[in-house]
Design an enzyme around this catalytic site. Structure first.
Site: not given
Length: 169
Positions: A9-10
């Site tokens: 993810g981020c």
């Protein structure tokens, strides 16, 4: 020294847990797995380069084992979601363990099999394990984001932290 690359993810949310471990020399945010050399954040977010946001970790294997890094990685992600992580959606946020050696590949595959067999999750573990490709350093403002922008980091990671608390604590 050895190198590990994880996408979960981020990348803003992936650095802190690794930086807090003994034996970690550096954690850098960047992009990997795509077809465009030196992509920008805007290009990766446009979802046209094939890159994922990832963290590159340089570690001392005498102080922390790769196996331990993989276990820590799982506990930062939803390994059942192939289409992004938490509020971050799309291929550029997909969960991937990028291996840099055949031994890392073996360790990651065994760890994934163990997680699947554990029954912790009702759904299949879909995180992919892929060979490392060139890693391109993200822009300076992404490095150590949680330290520079603690309020924004807390807001952007709230859903992730709730999931982690419910599934990994």
């Amino acid at each position: 020294m050895e190198r590990a690359i994880f996408a979960g993810g981020c990348f803003w949310c992936m650095g802190q847990p690794f930086e807090e471990q003994a034996g970690i020399l550096s954690v850098r945010s960047g992009y990997t797995g795509g077809h465009l050399p030196n992509p920008s954040y805007e290009q990766v977010c446009a979802k046209t380069t094939g890159h994922t946001e990832a963290v590159e970790i340089i570690f001392d294997p005498k102080q922390i084992a790769y196996k331990d890094l993989v276990e820590l990685y799982w506990a930062q992600t939803d390994p059942t979601d192939a289409f992004g992580q938490f509020e971050d959606r799309g291929d550029n946020y997909r969960p991937v363990i990028y291996y840099t050696t055949e031994r890392q590949k073996e360790i990651a595959e065994q760890s994934k099999a163990n997680l699947q067999a554990s029954g912790r999750f009702d759904q299949p573990i879909v995180t992919t394990i892929e060979p490392a490709e060139p890693f391109y350093l993200a822009e300076d403002y992404h490095q150590g984001f949680y330290k520079k922008n603690p309020k924004r980091y807390a807001q952007s990671s709230a859903i992730r932290h709730q999931f982690l608390e419910e599934n990994w604590s």
